[in-house]
Motif scaffolding. Structure first.
Motif, mmCIF file in Angstrom:
data_model
loop_
_atom_site.group_PDB
_atom_site.id
_atom_site.type_symbol
_atom_site.label_atom_id
_atom_site.label_comp_id
_atom_site.label_asym_id
_atom_site.label_seq_id
_atom_site.Cartn_x
_atom_site.Cartn_y
_atom_site.Cartn_z
ATOM 1 N N TRP A 104 0.845 -1.198 0.000
ATOM 2 C CA TRP A 104 0.000 0.000 0.000
ATOM 3 C C TRP A 104 0.874 1.239 0.000
ATOM 4 C CZ3 TRP A 104 -5.344 0.158 0.011
ATOM 5 C CH2 TRP A 104 -6.010 -1.046 0.257
ATOM 6 N N GLU A 106 1.258 4.601 1.521
ATOM 7 C CA GLU A 106 0.709 5.252 2.724
ATOM 8 C C GLU A 106 0.802 6.766 2.645
ATOM 9 O OE1 GLU A 106 -0.931 3.970 5.051
ATOM 10 O OE2 GLU A 106 -0.191 2.009 5.676
ATOM 11 N N GLY A 107 1.780 7.277 1.915
ATOM 12 C CA GLY A 107 1.939 8.727 1.843
ATOM 13 C C GLY A 107 2.690 9.113 0.583
ATOM 14 N N ILE A 287 -5.810 7.823 -0.461
ATOM 15 C CA ILE A 287 -4.444 8.316 -0.688
ATOM 16 C C ILE A 287 -4.473 9.640 -1.471
ATOM 17 C CG2 ILE A 287 -4.122 6.880 -2.769
ATOM 18 C CD1 ILE A 287 -1.389 7.893 -0.228
ATOM 19 N N SER A 290 -5.604 12.259 1.173
ATOM 20 C CA SER A 290 -4.592 12.568 2.199
ATOM 21 C C SER A 290 -3.387 13.292 1.592
ATOM 22 C CB SER A 290 -4.151 11.302 2.935
ATOM 23 O OG SER A 290 -3.467 10.437 2.049
#
Lengths: 425, 99
Positions: A104, A106-107, A287, A290
């Motif tokens: 995944w 994440e950022g 994602i 964010s």
């Protein structure tokens, strides 16, 4: 790229290109295209990049080891296909030279041009194709959260296929005479004709196996894609099995009670059903939100020629997550626009202008056995957005046209084989 | 200039690769007509057919002079230049398709 020889040729050419073009020849090697998301948008982007721009170093990050498609999931619900028919391996992309990472993101750090993976690694990029799909807006319908979806499946984000399989099991377990409730969101959402194909395919299953059953479709809008064609087909094939309740007739579900499978609408009507499929309101995947790419609509504004994010240069956002209206959020549009995004990314890496674009969509829907309908559209970017080409596109003709319906059902099957090969093959 | 020359060199060195890459306008065809344009089950192939035949078919579909299920709706969205480019592209590929 079907032989070792041509592959070797590509590599030689890539080396020659890198030598001749210092702008793309990074000290550490080829320009890095990072593709995030392995669905129709991401897989198509990675495949096209390796074929058309072999000098690109392509990495694809996707959590699932096999990708389960939304398209043809409705045929699994009908028992016409199995789960094995709608999932796709990434081995084809690996064979084309794509580095596939199952993790995944994440950022995203658009300034440092890197992403952080759940597994702890950091990946850098020169350009990113972000095709993350959608997020379901848990709580937008009161009582409908991730836990509730284990009782009232959405089957709208396939992930590992569990949701589609769950809804299928519930339909199989339901007694004849039960009511299947389907809650359908307002626009925009993934796959505009999808809920209505789903109604059709569940009706086909019920007609054969549980003919006393009913479908109650509660809709948060008053009109839908291919509506007259669907409704003609429903009447012809399924009689009065399907009741579709529009927004103006109190069709909008605002609250659910998962334990009792009760769907409550805006004006307080409570419908207790035997099986409930809740397709909730949606936004771009988490994602994208964010990372600050989405606007207040919940979707990502993009340049209509390059699909580059308005908020983060270097990140091209394709697929359902972007605001591509009037193009629908479809697998075909994701596949088609992903190629333009890759072409744009490649051009920008070389300091060249973004190429001219024309976008294309076809959405087939199965209404019944050997009964298919379609909507098509040709679109072009403008300076301010995207427009549909006048006097083109549109839906199948209405009327008693069995040859047309039979042909379109067969074409739908051929489309699925073709586009999945163009993405994962 | 230098870049154009390199592009030409690339194209000459890699006939298979250059031919395999459809122009962007033709990418839309591949969603249904097979990932290489060679057809997919009930949907006919486009590769290896004369460019004039493909262009004429698109024009006839657009004018409703050739019966079709969805091609009329599609053909009316494309320019003459795009039709010529995609016809030339598919005509240059072997009928069996390869990629």
């Amino acid at each position: 790229m079907n032989s070792t020889l041509s592959r070797r040729g590509f590599l030689a050419a890539a080396a020659a290109t890198a030598l001749a073009m210092p702008s793309i020849a990074r000290a550490q090697g080829a320009a890095r295209l990072l593709v995030v998301g392995g669905g129709f948008g991401g897989a198509s982007a990675a495949r096209f990049a390796r074929i058309a721009y072999p000098w690109l170093d392509v990495t694809l990050v996707e959590p699932q080891s096999r990708f389960v498609t939304c398209p043809y999931g409705n045929l699994v619900l009908a028992g016409e296909r199995g789960m094995a028919d709608i999932n796709h391996s990434f081995d084809g992309l690996r064979a084309r030279g794509v580095t596939v990472v199952h993790d995944w993101v994440e950022g995203i750090d658009p300034v440092a041009k890197s992403v952080r993976l759940r597994g702890g690694a950091t990946l850098g990029y020169d350009r990113m194709i972000l095709s993350p799909g959608i997020a379901l807006r848990w709580g937008a319908i009161e009582g409908y959260d991730e836990a509730a979806s284990q009782l009232l499946p959405h089957a709208w984000v396939p992930a590992d296929g569990g949701q589609t399989a769950l809804l299928r099991r519930q339909l199989e377990a339901m007694e004849d005479g039960g009511v299947v409730g389907i809650s359908i969101p307002g626009n925009p959402f993934r796959c505009p004709p999808g809920p209505y194909e789903r109604i059709s395919m569940i009706a086909q299953y019920l007609k054969r196996h549980k003919p006393k059953s009913k479908i109650l479709a509660l809709d948060a809008k008053d009109a839908f894609s291919k509506q007259p064609l669907f409704q003609d087909g429903w009447k012809q094939l399924y009689g009065d099995m399907i009741e579709w309740v529009p927004l103006s007739k109190d069709g909008k579900v605002v609250r659910v009670d998962a334990a009792t499978r009760t769907l409550e609408t805006e004006f307080g009507a409570k419908h207790q059903v035997a099986v409930a499929n809740i397709i909730p309101p949606q936004s771009a995947a988490r994602i994208a939100i964010s990372a600050g790419l989405a606007d207040n609509s919940g979707w990502v504004p993009v340049n209509p020629r390059s699909f580059e994010s308005r908020a983060a240069p270097g990140i091209h956002v394709v697929g359902d997550a972007n605001n591509g209206a009037p193009m629908p959020k479809s697998g075909f549009v994701a596949n088609n626009t992903a190629k333009q995004a890759v072409a744009a990314a490649a051009a920008l890496l070389r300091g060249e202008p973004v190429p001219e674009a024309v976008y294309f969509n076809t959405c087939y829907s199965h209404v019944g056995d050997e009964y298919g309908i379609s909507i098509v559209g040709v679109f072009r970017p403008t300076d301010t957005g995207i427009t549909e080409v006048p006097n083109s596109g549109g839906v199948s003709p209405r009327g008693n046209l069995p040859d047309q319906r039979r042909a379109e059902a067969a074409y739908a099957d051929a489309w699925y084989a073709s586009i999945t090969a163009d993405a994962w093959g | 200039m230098q870049r154009a020359a390199l592009g030409l060199a690339l194209a000459l060195a890699l006939p298979t690769a250059a031919a395999a890459q459809a122009p962007l306008a033709a990418q839309g065809c591949l969603g249904c007509h097979g990932a290489s344009g060679a057809g997919s089950a009930a949907i006919p192939g486009l590769t290896g057919r004369p460019a004039a035949e493909l262009s004429a078919a698109m024009r006839a579909f657009a004018a409703n002079e050739r019966p079709g299920t969805i091609m009329g709706r599609i053909a009316r969205g494309y320019t003459e230049a795009e039709i010529a480019a995609l016809a030339a592209h598919f005509a240059a590929l072997p009928a069996g398709g390869s990629r």
